[in-house]
Design an enzyme around this catalytic site. Structure first.
Site, PDB file in Angstrom:
ATOM      1  CE1 TYR A 318      -3.160   3.002   0.495  1.00  0.00           C
ATOM      2  CE2 TYR A 318      -3.245   2.112   2.825  1.00  0.00           C
ATOM      3  CZ  TYR A 318      -3.834   3.296   1.736  1.00  0.00           C
ATOM      4  OH  TYR A 318      -4.645   4.261   1.969  1.00  0.00           O
ATOM      5  CB  CYS A 319       1.054   4.220   0.145  1.00  0.00           C
ATOM      6  SG  CYS A 319       1.761   5.979   0.251  1.00  0.00           S
ATOM      7  CG  LEU A 320       5.782   5.852   0.619  1.00  0.00           C
ATOM      8  CD1 LEU A 320       6.738   6.422   1.639  1.00  0.00           C
ATOM      9  CD2 LEU A 320       6.053   6.276  -0.815  1.00  0.00           C
TER      10      LEU A 320
END
Length: 587
Positions: A318-320
């Site tokens: 998720y995300c980074l």
């Protein structure tokens, strides 16, 4: 075969002159007073815009005409309002703006102030539009800075020009102002002392939030690995490993029981593991991006493989966390490591050439400025990150909230998402510097210049099925940027575009009101389709994309089996403590 690939020579760091430390200290002190923004980048953008505007007499005449026309339109509407009260005002707020929603803005003199502000906003939108020869980046930077300045002077922010504040003050006989002053003093105290407010009743971590039952089964200095207890008699044979971003606490995916993605996966018969990153201190300033890959993602995969042996793993980032998962997956593919069954990316970017407004001030000067600030303190601190994200949506996250708290006297209504949002983390100086330079600034991952252990990796080497999710109004990872992974991979890929933003679109549990999504499948080896063509070809579907994702995971899994034990004492991984563990409480 891979042994024949030449290794890149390790870069040799330049030896700094002792006097350069004085320069870094000076820049770090300045950065503390500018919220980490480089004044040199700001000056360069304005200088570029002003010089090109000075050499564009045609644009100057156009803007002068627009200023006159806007003024006439406002005066004409105001002066004729008695004759045609139903006439629509000439200038309308932007679709996302809510500051002029109160009915009082339709009456004089508030209508005049509102229309004057919107006319000025319209003029500056055109003044900062594309100009031949002007750098697109500088044009966007100037537009962003003008928007920030206009947000400050908006009549909705002033108690004497906002009808809602005046109405509330009369009704409450000034009590709202007194309560607002108290809110202001409390916020100033927390800002100056950097203390955190305790979560309100009903939003306690481990009791109300992050409360899915499980055990910490592995811990090192970077993360804890949580294994969640099964709730079904049998489970899918392949486990799921969740890699959240280290810029946030992991429990964004395990909020309240009603919207916990982790709980939902467990209830659908999956064995779920999740990484809970540490909140680094100054002592961990030298943690690198490679440390997060090797001692983070790869160490978690090793532990999961020992607890659930002889099974491939569904990885999700998720995300980074998705970016580091992409780096790890490409490295594993390069090295012939076939432990992954599938990979899911949620609002995660792999190409950063269109990374949205976070890129506006990311140039060499800005990165050096941030590096010197982190060099002095050892990490990028919570308030510095929070201010950056808040400035992107300043109207909602800064000024609308300030009006509500300080002038209307209304306290923030607690929610699981706001409690999590306030529970921010730090980022180690070295890792964040490598991330900004290697990925954001130089875009090495998709340019074929990102090396792991001295050898370049390529996303096209990934040959497991991918499930990629973008969100329509994401201001952190714009969906067209997320979509670009289709350019750099050839494997089987399913892309989902869901409504809402970076967090709200991911927290889209079944039964959530007003949710829709689009979904499309690209078989391995298919030709590229640009994002706008893809969007036009896929109609929205009502409901949650979670159900389609779980069905996709199940189709990529083998037969169901008995749930594995919690941890593995025989493999040196006995349960350490109950979930949510220790690191989630680090302040």
């Amino acid at each position: 075969m891979h042994d024949l690939v030449p290794r890149l020579p390790a870069p040799q760091p330049r030896e700094e002159h002792p006097y350069e430390h004085l320069d870094r200290i000076a820049r770090a002190l300045l950065a503390r007073n500018t919220a980490g923004l480089s004044p040199f980048s700001i000056f360069q953008a304005w200088n570029d815009w002003a010089l090109h505007m000075s050499r564009a007499p045609g644009r100057q005449i156009e803007l002068a005409e627009r200023a006159v026309k806007n003024t006439i339109r406002v005066i004409s509407h105001i002066s004729g309002i008695g004759e045609d009260a139903d006439a629509a005002p000439p200038f309308q707020p932007k679709p996302y703006a809510s500051r002029f929603a109160h009915s009082g803005w339709a009456k004089m003199p508030f209508l005049f102030w509102q229309q004057s502000f919107l006319a000025t906003q319209d003029w500056w939108d055109h003044a900062t539009d594309e100009l031949r020869g002007l750098s697109a980046a500088d044009s966007e930077r100037v537009r962003f800075m003008v928007r920030q300045a206009l947000d400050v002077v908006s009549p909705s922010n002033m108690p004497l020009t906002n009808p809602e504040i005046i109405e509330q003050t009369i009704e409450c006989r000034g009590r709202n102002i007194a309560e607002g002053v108290q809110h202001l003093l409390n916020d100033m105290t927390h800002t100056l002392t950097q203390t955190r407010t305790e979560p309100p009743e009903g939003f306690r971590i481990g009791e109300d939030l992050a409360c899915t039952p499980g055990e910490v089964v592995f811990r090192n200095e970077i993360f804890e690995l949580i294994q969640y207890a099964p709730t079904t008699g049998t489970v899918h044979a392949e486990p799921v490993l969740i890699v959240p971003a280290w810029i946030m606490k992991y429990y964004i995916l395990d909020l309240s029981p009603k919207n916990s993605m982790i709980r939902y996966l467990v209830e659908q018969g999956f064995t779920v593991f999740a990484i809970s990153w540490c909140n680094p201190t100054r002592k961990q300033a030298d943690l690198s991006l490679e440390d997060y890959r090797k001692d983070g993602v790869m160490a978690a995969l090793d532990a999961v493989g020992k607890i659930v042996p002889d099974r491939k793993i569904h990885a999700m980032g998720y995300c980074l966390g998705g970016t580091i998962m992409a780096i790890a997956a490409a490295t594993m593919a390069r090295d012939g490591d076939d432990r992954l069954a599938t990979v899911t990316f949620l609002a995660a970017q792999t190409d950063f050439s269109e990374a949205g407004e976070l890129l506006l001030f990311l140039d060499e000067s800005q990165v050096a400025f941030l590096e010197d600030m982190m060099w002095a303190q050892g990490y990028l601190d919570r308030p510095q990150m929070s201010r950056t994200f808040a400035s992107i949506r300043a109207e909602d996250l800064i000024y609308a909230r300030a009006v509500k708290r300080y002038f209307l006297g209304r306290d923030d209504l607690p929610s699981d998402l706001t409690v999590w949002n306030n529970d921010t983390t730090r980022m180690p100086a070295r890792m964040h510097s490598e991330y900004l330079r290697g990925l954001f600034l130089e875009n090495r991952l998709t340019a074929g210049r990102f090396a792991v252990e001295g050898r370049v990796i390529a996303l096209k080497d990934i040959d497991v099925p991918l499930f990629v999710v973008g969100t329509e109004t994401d201001h952190i990872a714009p969906w067209r940027s997320v979509y670009k992974i289709r350019l750099f991979t050839d494997c089987d890929l399913t892309f989902v575009l869901t409504n809402s933003g970076h967090n709200g679109g991911i927290l889209s549990e079944p039964g959530h009101p007003r949710r829709h999504f689009r979904i499309g499948h690209r078989p391995a080896g298919a030709r590229y389709v640009d994002p706008d063509t893809w969007l036009a070809a896929h109609d929205p579907r009502e409901g949650s994309w979670w159900t389609d994702w779980v069905r996709w995971l199940a189709d990529a899994s083998s037969a169901r089996t008995e749930p594995p034990a919690m941890g593995s004492a025989g493999a040196g991984l006995p349960p350490i403590m109950p979930a949510p563990g220790q690191y989630v409480y680090q302040a």
